[in-house]
Design a protein around this motif. Sequence first.
Motif, PDB file in Angstrom:
ATOM      1  N   SER A   1       0.821  -1.217   0.000  1.00 46.69           N
ATOM      2  CA  SER A   1       0.000   0.000   0.000  1.00 46.69           C
ATOM      3  C   SER A   1       0.850   1.260   0.000  1.00 46.69           C
ATOM      4  N   PHE A   2       2.163   1.098   0.291  1.00 49.26           N
ATOM      5  CA  PHE A   2       3.046   2.251   0.269  1.00 49.26           C
ATOM      6  C   PHE A   2       3.409   2.591  -1.171  1.00 49.26           C
ATOM      7  N   GLU A   3       3.679   3.823  -1.409  1.00 47.66           N
ATOM      8  CA  GLU A   3       3.964   4.285  -2.761  1.00 47.66           C
ATOM      9  C   GLU A   3       5.246   3.635  -3.286  1.00 47.66           C
ATOM     10  N   ASP A   4       5.098   2.976  -4.462  1.00 47.89           N
ATOM     11  CA  ASP A   4       6.226   2.317  -5.137  1.00 47.89           C
ATOM     12  C   ASP A   4       6.881   1.251  -4.257  1.00 47.89           C
ATOM     13  N   GLY A   5       6.216   0.783  -3.257  1.00 47.23           N
ATOM     14  CA  GLY A   5       6.800  -0.245  -2.393  1.00 47.23           C
ATOM     15  C   GLY A   5       6.362  -1.643  -2.823  1.00 47.23           C
ATOM     16  N   THR A   6       7.190  -2.622  -2.475  1.00 44.64           N
ATOM     17  CA  THR A   6       6.864  -4.010  -2.796  1.00 44.64           C
ATOM     18  C   THR A   6       7.073  -4.882  -1.576  1.00 44.64           C
ATOM     19  N   GLY A   7       6.327  -5.966  -1.529  1.00 48.01           N
ATOM     20  CA  GLY A   7       6.506  -6.958  -0.487  1.00 48.01           C
ATOM     21  C   GLY A   7       6.906  -8.286  -1.100  1.00 48.01           C
ATOM     22  N   GLU A   8       7.644  -9.088  -0.352  1.00 49.84           N
ATOM     23  CA  GLU A   8       8.086 -10.390  -0.830  1.00 49.84           C
ATOM     24  C   GLU A   8       7.876 -11.440   0.243  1.00 49.84           C
ATOM     25  N   CYS A   9       7.700 -12.659  -0.207  1.00 52.08           N
ATOM     26  CA  CYS A   9       7.527 -13.766   0.729  1.00 52.08           C
ATOM     27  C   CYS A   9       8.010 -15.041   0.055  1.00 52.08           C
ATOM     28  N   GLU A  10       8.952 -15.724   0.693  1.00 49.32           N
ATOM     29  CA  GLU A  10       9.416 -17.017   0.168  1.00 49.32           C
ATOM     30  C   GLU A  10       8.408 -18.079   0.605  1.00 49.32           C
ATOM     31  N   VAL A  11       7.695 -18.642  -0.367  1.00 43.75           N
ATOM     32  CA  VAL A  11       6.635 -19.598  -0.041  1.00 43.75           C
ATOM     33  C   VAL A  11       7.130 -21.042  -0.051  1.00 43.75           C
ATOM     34  N   PHE A  12       8.131 -21.326  -0.887  1.00 45.84           N
ATOM     35  CA  PHE A  12       8.704 -22.670  -0.919  1.00 45.84           C
ATOM     36  C   PHE A  12      10.220 -22.544  -0.978  1.00 45.84           C
ATOM     37  N   CYS A  13      10.880 -23.139  -0.004  1.00 45.00           N
ATOM     38  CA  CYS A  13      12.330 -23.119  -0.008  1.00 45.00           C
ATOM     39  C   CYS A  13      12.859 -24.342  -0.757  1.00 45.00           C
ATOM     40  N   LYS A  14      14.122 -24.297  -1.124  1.00 46.39           N
ATOM     41  CA  LYS A  14      14.725 -25.416  -1.829  1.00 46.39           C
ATOM     42  C   LYS A  14      14.658 -26.672  -0.957  1.00 46.39           C
ATOM     43  N   ASN A  15      14.412 -27.806  -1.612  1.00 46.72           N
ATOM     44  CA  ASN A  15      14.275 -29.114  -0.956  1.00 46.72           C
ATOM     45  C   ASN A  15      13.057 -29.178  -0.042  1.00 46.72           C
ATOM     46  N   HIS A  16      12.077 -28.307  -0.294  1.00 46.29           N
ATOM     47  CA  HIS A  16      10.801 -28.375   0.429  1.00 46.29           C
ATOM     48  C   HIS A  16      10.018 -29.575  -0.095  1.00 46.29           C
ATOM     49  N   PRO A  17       9.363 -30.351   0.785  1.00 48.61           N
ATOM     50  CA  PRO A  17       8.589 -31.506   0.315  1.00 48.61           C
ATOM     51  C   PRO A  17       7.525 -31.092  -0.700  1.00 48.61           C
ATOM     52  N   ALA A  18       7.288 -31.942  -1.674  1.00 47.24           N
ATOM     53  CA  ALA A  18       6.277 -31.688  -2.702  1.00 47.24           C
ATOM     54  C   ALA A  18       5.565 -33.007  -3.008  1.00 47.24           C
TER      55      ALA A  18
END
Length: 799
Positions: free
Chosen positions: A368-385
């Motif tokens: 919601s901030f001007e020109d701002g971005t958010g990030e979130c790592e949803v799956f890390c390497k070697n995460h079960p699938a």
Amino acid sequence: MSVVGIDLGFLNCYIAVARSGGIETIANEYSDRCTPACISLGSRTRAIGNAAKSQIVTNVRNTIHGFKKLHGRSFDDPIVQTERIRLPYELQKMPNGSAGVKIPSFFTDAERRSVMAAAQVAGLNCLRLMNETTAVALAYGIYKQDLPPLDEKPRNVIFIDMGHSAYQVSVCAFNKGKLKVLATTFDPYLGGRNFDEALVDYFCEEFKTKYKINVKENSRALLRLYQECEKLKKLMSANASDLPLNIECFMNDLDVSSKMNRAQFEQLCASLFTRVEPPLKAVMEQANLQREDISSIEIVGGATRIPAVKEQITKFFLKDISTTLNADEAVARGCALQCAILSPAFKVREFSITDLVPYSITLRWKTSFEDGTGECEVFCKNHPAPFSKVITFHKKEPFELEAFYTNLHEVPYPDPRIGNFTIQNVFPQSDGDSSKVKVKVRVNIHGIFSVASASVIEKQNVDGDHSDAPMETETSFKNESKDDVDKMQVDQEEGGHQKCHAEHTPEEEIDHTGTKTKSASSDKQDRLNQTIKKGKVKSIDLPIQSSLCRQLGQDLLNSYIENEGKMIMQDKLEKERNDAKNAVEEYVYDFRDKLGTVYEKFITQEDLNKLSTILEDTENWLYEEGEDQPKQIYVDKLQELKKYGQPIQMRYMEHEERPKALNDLGKKIQLVMKVIEAYRNKDERYDHLDPAEVEKVEKYISEAMNWLNSKMNAQNKLSLTQDPVVKVSEIVAKSKELDNFCNPIIYKPKPKVEVAEDKTKANSEHNGPTDGQSGTETKPDMTKDSSQHPKSSGEMEVD
């Protein structure tokens, strides 16, 4: 219904089929279980597999091979451009049954979707894209009877797969009925072809000095050198002595020769052998295991046969490696087993498979901030699938999520994007607050990432204070109704129909800052109590618009499917045309050969000269204007030849078969005449026959003898070049007619004499009392025997 596992390799393919007796690797039309991954395009048709490989040198520009590295990549991709230099054919920039297909574990989403699309174009129902090392692990573990129980420490096994173009390592933990991939590493640019290239470069330099030729300027010569170097490499794996390399008419009408031994080869490829150990070290670190934790090391793939590669692996693990698996067919067999598990048509031992996500996956969005971005790592390497997560956002309007890979330093892909996902129809709450939007992201059974669903939680009759904090805590379900909780549970259990998973697909909930909250599989009643306490909510599903990186549009995919259908039909028509042409050619050669041997006596000299001229003209026509004609032209040409040839062939066949048919008919006539003669001599065997019917038989036999004698006399007067007076079919028909008329009469069984039987029975009854025993004497004996039995039984009861 059939299920197959396909090992789509860089150089070769293997196909395994699940059958009632087990898994079988099938052979192609050349009786070879290995099919080259090669397609050759002609003016009318295409050749696939072995037929295409034979045209690699002769049809360089139109024979396609080595295309595995091109899956799911753009034309401008540096890797495509690197491969383009190696390929003898041109690449052009283009506009944007049940099967299990194996893929390298390092394939990205775009590459996996590309393989899925290719399977769809080929008409295959892809049940699962399976990582190569996971397929090998399944083929290894499902037949093991000595795996530790679930409550004991698992057995850890290393699987090493070095094929023609890539090198993969994985460590798997086995328990009874369960397989879990702990870690996987890879070097996508190390394989058998790198060793071939080292040899090719060496011999190119040698030939430049020795023969003054530049091999790399001639595509055909370079391809021939690659083929010879591959053979030489395989020979050096079994022999340490000097081995020759000889190629005739190699280039500029020159014959070239050289030699190489294993020691020279290992020195030449020393830099490649040093790349074997790093993935081994990395997989042990990622799995947090020590060498003593590993119980076995299994190797597959053609390049693992190189002695120096085996030596590097043995040196690292300080234990002997195992080759219990078929190095070439293990992957295809594992894929077929997985398909059999997934298919309802087969009953297979339950076996749980937990695979891994090869790269970390991150979501990015605008804040919601001007020109701002958010990030979130949803799956890390070697995460079960497969695995799914629910992320909670607080938004007043539609928003876009961008998914991308974050650890591609191991595989230098220039474009880490997976795709963009727009969550539509988001609106603020009635009081103007931001709406709580729950977004489920998933890595499915194929290893493909997607935003599976999104829903907005609408407040209704809210009672109590609320915090406007953007981050959810453990009470993140406070506004969920029972329906919403049930919906979350259903989402968690999606994919539960897959028989290969003993457990439901795991799910986890995090907020949009990446902080984990309660698991979606936590106690449902606890959340429901919080929901009732705080108020009611309503969950509304939201539409999602996806824009995937290098995704084939449905219209383009449909056009590919349509074009494939047209090519299949064209291949079929071309095959029928070639078969008709080959039939004409075969008839010409076969008949001309027989004219000088078996048919020689059955044709006049005049007709022989005429027919020989026709056959010669037809042969010349086949190799001139008849080289490329429609199918019907060849069919008509064959019928025209048969019009001349069939009378000769008929005379020959009649001459060969007539003696036997005449002999059979004569024997039958003689047999019937013997029966009539025995009847005339009052033979008891035939005294029951009707005189009138015997007379009819005698008359019929007389007529048959006259017919036979007349036909034989007439036939004997003819030469072999004339058509026969009587055909074999007529003689056979006459023989059957004789059987039908005479046999029911002369072989009529004698009637039974009932009076004699009654008389015998009466005599037997009369002779009974004369033996000194009457019928009344027998009955007391039977009574006596029967009275003894109950008495004996009574004594047993008393005892």
